[in-house]
Scaffold this motif. Structure first.
Motif, PDB file in Angstrom:
ATOM      1  N   GLU A  56       3.822  -4.316  15.337  1.00 18.55           N
ATOM      2  CA  GLU A  56       2.904  -5.346  14.814  1.00 18.55           C
ATOM      3  C   GLU A  56       3.496  -7.025  14.524  1.00 18.55           C
ATOM      4  N   ARG A  57       4.320  -7.122  15.666  1.00 15.44           N
ATOM      5  CA  ARG A  57       5.239  -8.659  14.953  1.00 15.44           C
ATOM      6  C   ARG A  57       4.736 -10.052  15.328  1.00 15.44           C
ATOM      7  N   ALA A  93       0.525  -0.811  -0.109  1.00 15.45           N
ATOM      8  CA  ALA A  93       0.202   0.279   0.231  1.00 15.45           C
ATOM      9  C   ALA A  93       0.991   1.569  -0.499  1.00 15.45           C
ATOM     10  N   HIS A  94       1.147   2.494  -0.277  1.00 16.24           N
ATOM     11  CA  HIS A  94       1.318   3.177  -0.924  1.00 16.24           C
ATOM     12  C   HIS A  94       0.835   4.320  -1.402  1.00 16.24           C
ATOM     13  N   SER A  95       0.519   5.473  -0.162  1.00 17.15           N
ATOM     14  CA  SER A  95      -0.788   6.964  -0.866  1.00 17.15           C
ATOM     15  C   SER A  95       0.127   7.661  -0.524  1.00 17.15           C
ATOM     16  N   PRO A  96      -0.340   9.460  -0.344  1.00 13.83           N
ATOM     17  CA  PRO A  96       0.425  10.693   0.078  1.00 13.83           C
ATOM     18  C   PRO A  96      -0.041  10.624   1.695  1.00 13.83           C
ATOM     19  N   LYS A  97      -0.872   9.317   2.301  1.00 14.30           N
ATOM     20  CA  LYS A  97      -1.074   9.776   3.564  1.00 14.30           C
ATOM     21  C   LYS A  97       0.480   7.931   3.980  1.00 14.30           C
ATOM     22  N   GLY A  98       1.067   7.430   2.927  1.00 10.99           N
ATOM     23  CA  GLY A  98       1.511   7.047   4.237  1.00 10.99           C
ATOM     24  C   GLY A  98       2.204   5.870   2.852  1.00 10.99           C
ATOM     25  N   ALA A  99       2.728   4.353   3.666  1.00  6.28           N
ATOM     26  CA  ALA A  99       3.044   3.217   2.561  1.00  6.28           C
ATOM     27  C   ALA A  99       2.830   2.054   3.707  1.00  6.28           C
ATOM     28  N   MET A 100       2.926   0.661   3.288  1.00  5.49           N
ATOM     29  CA  MET A 100       2.571  -0.578   4.251  1.00  5.49           C
ATOM     30  C   MET A 100       3.539  -1.551   3.309  1.00  5.49           C
ATOM     31  N   GLY A 101       4.735  -2.545   3.649  1.00  2.00           N
ATOM     32  CA  GLY A 101       4.757  -3.495   3.315  1.00  2.00           C
ATOM     33  C   GLY A 101       5.921  -4.186   4.190  1.00  2.00           C
ATOM     34  N   PHE A 102       6.407  -5.555   3.486  1.00  2.95           N
ATOM     35  CA  PHE A 102       6.897  -6.379   3.729  1.00  2.95           C
ATOM     36  C   PHE A 102       8.227  -6.674   3.481  1.00  2.95           C
ATOM     37  N   ILE A 103       9.260  -7.303   4.551  1.00  2.46           N
ATOM     38  CA  ILE A 103      10.287  -8.046   4.149  1.00  2.46           C
ATOM     39  C   ILE A 103      10.010  -8.987   4.207  1.00  2.46           C
ATOM     40  N   ILE A 104      10.997  -9.782   2.439  1.00  2.02           N
ATOM     41  CA  ILE A 104      10.725 -10.897   2.485  1.00  2.02           C
ATOM     42  C   ILE A 104      11.944 -11.412   2.383  1.00  2.02           C
ATOM     43  N   ALA A 133       2.877 -19.265  -1.442  1.00  4.74           N
ATOM     44  CA  ALA A 133       2.950 -18.364  -0.263  1.00  4.74           C
ATOM     45  C   ALA A 133       3.875 -18.005   0.281  1.00  4.74           C
ATOM     46  N   ILE A 134       4.360 -16.583   1.182  1.00  8.78           N
ATOM     47  CA  ILE A 134       5.017 -16.434   2.082  1.00  8.78           C
ATOM     48  C   ILE A 134       4.255 -15.762   3.040  1.00  8.78           C
ATOM     49  N   MET A 135       4.831 -16.067   4.557  1.00  9.45           N
ATOM     50  CA  MET A 135       4.071 -15.568   5.571  1.00  9.45           C
ATOM     51  C   MET A 135       5.151 -14.655   6.318  1.00  9.45           C
ATOM     52  N   ALA A 136       4.356 -13.644   6.834  1.00  3.32           N
ATOM     53  CA  ALA A 136       5.258 -12.417   7.437  1.00  3.32           C
ATOM     54  C   ALA A 136       4.208 -12.193   8.671  1.00  3.32           C
ATOM     55  N   LEU A 137       5.482 -12.163   9.618  1.00  4.07           N
ATOM     56  CA  LEU A 137       4.719 -11.803  11.114  1.00  4.07           C
ATOM     57  C   LEU A 137       6.191 -10.104  11.254  1.00  4.07           C
ATOM     58  N   GLY A 138       4.508  -9.127  10.900  1.00  2.00           N
ATOM     59  CA  GLY A 138       4.598  -7.965  11.787  1.00  2.00           C
ATOM     60  C   GLY A 138       4.899  -7.342  10.177  1.00  2.00           C
ATOM     61  N   PHE A 161       0.727 -12.355   8.237  1.00  5.53           N
ATOM     62  CA  PHE A 161      -0.129 -11.579   7.053  1.00  5.53           C
ATOM     63  C   PHE A 161       0.329 -12.389   5.976  1.00  5.53           C
ATOM     64  N   VAL A 162      -0.576 -13.025   5.018  1.00  4.00           N
ATOM     65  CA  VAL A 162       0.327 -14.237   3.783  1.00  4.00           C
ATOM     66  C   VAL A 162      -0.008 -13.280   2.804  1.00  4.00           C
ATOM     67  N   LEU A 163       1.117 -13.208   1.808  1.00  9.81           N
ATOM     68  CA  LEU A 163       1.253 -12.740   0.930  1.00  9.81           C
ATOM     69  C   LEU A 163       0.718 -14.734  -0.418  1.00  9.81           C
ATOM     70  N   HIS A 164       0.014 -13.712  -1.628  1.00  8.02           N
ATOM     71  CA  HIS A 164       0.283 -15.416  -1.690  1.00  8.02           C
ATOM     72  C   HIS A 164      -0.159 -14.804  -3.095  1.00  8.02           C
TER      73      HIS A 164
END
Length: 198
Positions: A90-91, A37-48, A135-140, A95-98
């Motif tokens: 939030e470690r 997620a990325h917008s003018p309000k901020g961003a969110m992502g996952f270390i993979i 799939a990969i699972m991310a904690l945090g 979350f599952v990326l798939h």
């Protein structure tokens, strides 16, 4: 990505952030982050590309989804599910990326090929052999406030490129950093040799 004015930056959703060698925050050193997620309000992502100490099978057992790791009916591809250290926020949350061949009420499509599901339902589906192919699972997760990520990129903290499906879901986590840099035609050895030079 088309060049646009600074006040109308294109979204980095579906892109990799690749940490530069001079990254001062140790939590993100040599990180490859998938931006969801990325917008003018901020961003969110996952270390993979940073592994958690727990295996996917052990995690499913710990969560009570299966009584014993041997009961997990994963397809061959599912046995390669990595559990990553997704980021410092939030470690304890998973979350599952798939791949896009699984869908539920809580699934969010990030791109045409990649989705994100943050609920236990997908873990149950994977354990039963009816989950996504890949799939990969991310904690945090990693998060940035308004303008923060743009400032870090401008300060040469990160390289960016369109995410590669093969790199993203590769089971060899340690290779992802060099493989992501290779997408940009960058040799990590060259980058390292430049660190500390004026």
């Amino acid at each position: 990505m088309k060049d646009r004015a600074d006040d109308n930056q294109p979204s980095l959703e579906g892109h990799f952030l690749i940490a530069m060698p001079g990254m001062e925050d140790e939590r993100f050193a040599r990180s490859v982050i998938y931006i969801c997620a990325h917008s003018p309000k901020g961003a969110m992502g996952f270390i993979i590309n940073k592994a958690q100490e727990i295996s996917f099978g052990a995690l499913l057992t710990q969560l009570g989804i299966v009584a014993d790791e041997d009961e997990i009916r994963l397809p061959a591809k599912g046995r390669e599910v990595s559990v990553c250290m997704g980021g410092p926020v939030e470690r304890g949350r998973g979350f599952v990326l798939h791949s896009d061949d699984y869908d539920s009420e809580s699934t969010v499509a990030v791109t045409d090929r990649v989705s994100l599901t943050p609920t236990l339902d997908i873990l149950k589906a994977i354990s039963a052999g009816i989950g996504p192919t890949t799939a990969i699972m991310a904690l945090g997760y990693a998060g940035w406030g308004e303008g923060q990520l743009e400032a870090e990129i401008a300060a040469n903290g990160w390289l960016t490129c369109e995410a590669d499906f093969g790199v993203m879901f590769a089971p060899e986590l340690d290779d992802k950093y060099s493989r992501a840099l290779a997408l940009l035609g960058v040799d990590p050895a060259f980058l390292n040799s430049e660190v500390g030079h004026a």
